[in-house]
Scaffold this active site. Structure first.
Site, short mmCIF file in Angstrom:
data_model
loop_
_atom_site.label_atom_id
_atom_site.label_comp_id
_atom_site.label_asym_id
_atom_site.label_seq_id
_atom_site.Cartn_x
_atom_site.Cartn_y
_atom_site.Cartn_z
N GLU A 1 0.84 -1.21 0.00
CA GLU A 1 0.00 0.00 0.00
C GLU A 1 0.87 1.26 0.00
O GLU A 1 0.72 2.14 0.85
CB GLU A 1 -0.97 -0.01 1.19
CG GLU A 1 -1.99 -1.12 1.06
CD GLU A 1 -3.20 -1.01 1.99
OE1 GLU A 1 -3.24 -0.12 2.84
OE2 GLU A 1 -4.11 -1.85 1.84
N GLU B 1 -4.90 -8.63 -0.35
CA GLU B 1 -5.70 -8.32 0.84
C GLU B 1 -7.14 -8.17 0.38
O GLU B 1 -7.44 -7.33 -0.48
CB GLU B 1 -5.23 -7.03 1.52
CG GLU B 1 -3.89 -7.18 2.21
CD GLU B 1 -3.50 -5.99 3.08
OE1 GLU B 1 -4.39 -5.31 3.63
OE2 GLU B 1 -2.28 -5.74 3.18
O1 AHR Z 1 -5.21 -5.77 6.93
C1 AHR Z 1 -5.17 -4.61 7.68
C2 AHR Z 1 -4.53 -3.47 6.92
O2 AHR Z 1 -5.32 -3.12 5.83
C3 AHR Z 1 -3.18 -3.76 6.32
O3 AHR Z 1 -2.14 -3.59 7.20
C4 AHR Z 1 -3.09 -2.74 5.23
O4 AHR Z 1 -2.29 -3.17 4.15
C5 AHR Z 1 -4.54 -2.50 4.84
O5 AHR Z 1 -4.86 -1.18 4.79
#
Ligand code: AHR
Length: 489
Positions: free
Chosen positions: A173, A293
């Site tokens: 991210e 994710e």
């Molecule tokens: O999964 C929780 C958080 O969500 C992670 O650390 C991040 O990559 C995303 O914003």
């Protein structure tokens, strides 16, 4: 009656088992108080790692595990997590609760966890606050088999042979917690960092660049244009949030159910549009669209640390998982690696723990039921699902995916999104006359049912045999708010 046609006589792409991957960050009680209890714990463990968790995750065939973050990855300095425990420095986990991280769980412990799980490691390196040299040295420490400063350090820490390591993330991210970068800037950084992530000895890295946040199509375009040839994967993150009015994981109404599933379905459009952009630069789909994710994100359980993201998991989350996995499988030409967030005690978890107790969530059971799709061949299917309406809006009531495994068995995963009405279905199977149709069904009397430490099996799969023969295939009634996986032999 809804008619669904499975084309068992046609061949499609392979559904890579790595679509069913998981993600575990140094966040809340995922690592500490989750997997890691330490070797001196009274909780049964192997070298500090909980045996019950390992056994449960092996049962669903966990293919890969992403670590150490997440946002944590871009402030993690791996050298702090090796060597004698007493000499490992502490740090503050600024993203997640401001707690002190003692680095007891580091590279060796993670690789041991993956080996106990029999899954592939997926490590995310630090671009946001780390250096090129630091990332280069981590790869050398992990994978170099000759004499070198890092390989010798690994040996001094008790590991003679290098590990096999394929999946390697270059930052996380970086449009947000990983440095708030513009895509042009990150693309240049990616090129630089990735250059020094070497393929050493016989090891071959699969390098994953930070991809877009949800519908940020510009990010995908810039990354593919500027750095596409240097990457193997581009990682999209998509969280489908929670309900419309209530963000509670367990107290919600039908409007919340509908809003949540509607957002889960949006993954399909995201994958389609990002893949279309990638096709312009990479028509042969060499670069994978990685979804490292994904999942539901509810309010934390009352009374728990807001920075720990501990949430319960209900039948609604099982539907989110079933729908999302169907979508990922259907996009398997381009999507070949994905990770639900996160495995233990965080977000849409497989497993919740409380001291020595552990429970399996409804989401866990969906991953278990969908294991049949691992490395199977995607089969085209055709269906015009009826609408499930809530207020003024509507979504398709049915989500489906079909595959054929190496033994020739056809599997069909079906989700009925409508919490009120069963869905009568006839299935035509082209090119196959199934002699037997058996299934496993996941549902519960209420939308909000979840597994608790008092009632850990409130939502669990049961055998489903309510299938009758019909012309060209079979017929069944898919119960309201359910996930069903059928085996056709
Ligand atoms: O999964 C929780 C958080 O969500 C992670 O650390 C991040 O990559 C995303 O914003």
């Amino acid at each position: 009656m809804t008619r669904l046609t499975v084309n068992a006589d046609q061949s499609g792409e392979t559904i890579d088992r790595h679509l069913f991957g998981h993600f575990s960050e140094h966040l809340g009680r995922c690592i500490y108080g989750g997997y890691w209890v330490g070797p001196d714990s009274p909780i049964p463990n192997t070298r500090g790692i909980r045996r019950d968790i390992v056994s449960a995750l092996r049962d669903i065939g966990i293919p890969n595990l992403r670590w150490p973050g997440g946002c944590f990855a871009d402030e993690y300095h791996w050298l702090d997590g090796i060597g004698p425990l007493a000499q490992r420095p502490c740090m503050v986990n600024t993203h997640w609760g401001g707690v002190t991280e003692n680095n007891a769980f580091g590279t060796h412990e993670f690789m041991d966890l993956c080996s106990q799980l029999d899954c592939e490691p997926y490590i995310c390196g630090n671009v946001g606050s780390g250096s090129v040299r630091e990332m280069q040295q981590w790869v050398e420490y992990l994978t170099f088999d000759g004499r070198s400063p890092m390989a010798d350090l690994r040996r001094a820490n008790g590991r003679e042979a290098p590990w096999k390591l394929r999946f390697w993330g270059v930052g996380n991210e970086n449009w947000g917690c990983g440095g708030h970068m513009r895509p042009e800037y990150y693309a240049d950084l990616y090129r630089r960092y990735a250059t020094y992530c070497r393929n050493l000895g016989g090891n071959r890295l699969f390098k994953v660049a930070c991809g877009p946040n949800g519908a940020n199509y510009r990010w995908t375009e810039v990354l593919m244009r500027e750095a596409g040839p240097l990457m193997d994967g581009l990682a999209l993150h998509y969280y489908c949030g929670s309900g419309a009015r209530s963000r509670s994981a367990t107290q919600f109404d039908e409007g919340d159910w509908f809003a949540q599933l509607q957002r889960a379905l949006q993954l399909d459009e995201l994958l389609r549009r990002h893949a279309t952009i990638m096709d312009q630069f990479d028509p042969g789909a060499r670069v994978a669209l990685v979804v490292d994710e994904w999942g539901a994100w509810h309010a934390v359980e009352p009374g728990t640390n807001p920075g720990f993201l501990y949430q319960q998991n209900s039948l609604r989350d099982a539907l989110v998982a079933g729908i999302s996995l169907n979508i990922l499988c259907r996009h398997c030409r381009r999507v070949r690696l994905a990770n639900i967030a996160q495995t233990v005690n965080v977000l849409q978890a497989m497993i919740l723990t409380e001291g020595e107790r552990m429970l399996l969530t409804p989401t866990y059971h969906v991953f278990g039921m969908y294991r049949v799709h691992h490395d199977a061949t995607l089969l085209p299917l055709a269906v015009s699902p009826p609408a499930y309406a809530c207020g003024e809006a509507s979504i398709p009531a049915l989500s489906a995916c079909a595959s054929r495994d190496a033994a020739g068995t056809v599997h069909l995963s079906l989700c009925n999104l409508d919490p009120n009405r069963p869905l009568p279905l006839t299935c035509d199977v082209r090119g196959m006359i199934p002699e037997t149709v058996s299934g496993r069904l996941l549902t519960s009397p209420r939308m909000t049912t979840c597994n608790t430490f008092e009632e850990p099996d409130a939502v669990r799969p049961v055998e489903f045999a309510d299938v009758s023969p019909a012309a060209g295939g079979f017929a069944l009634e898919l119960p309201a708010k359910s996930v069903l996986v059928l085996a056709l032999e």
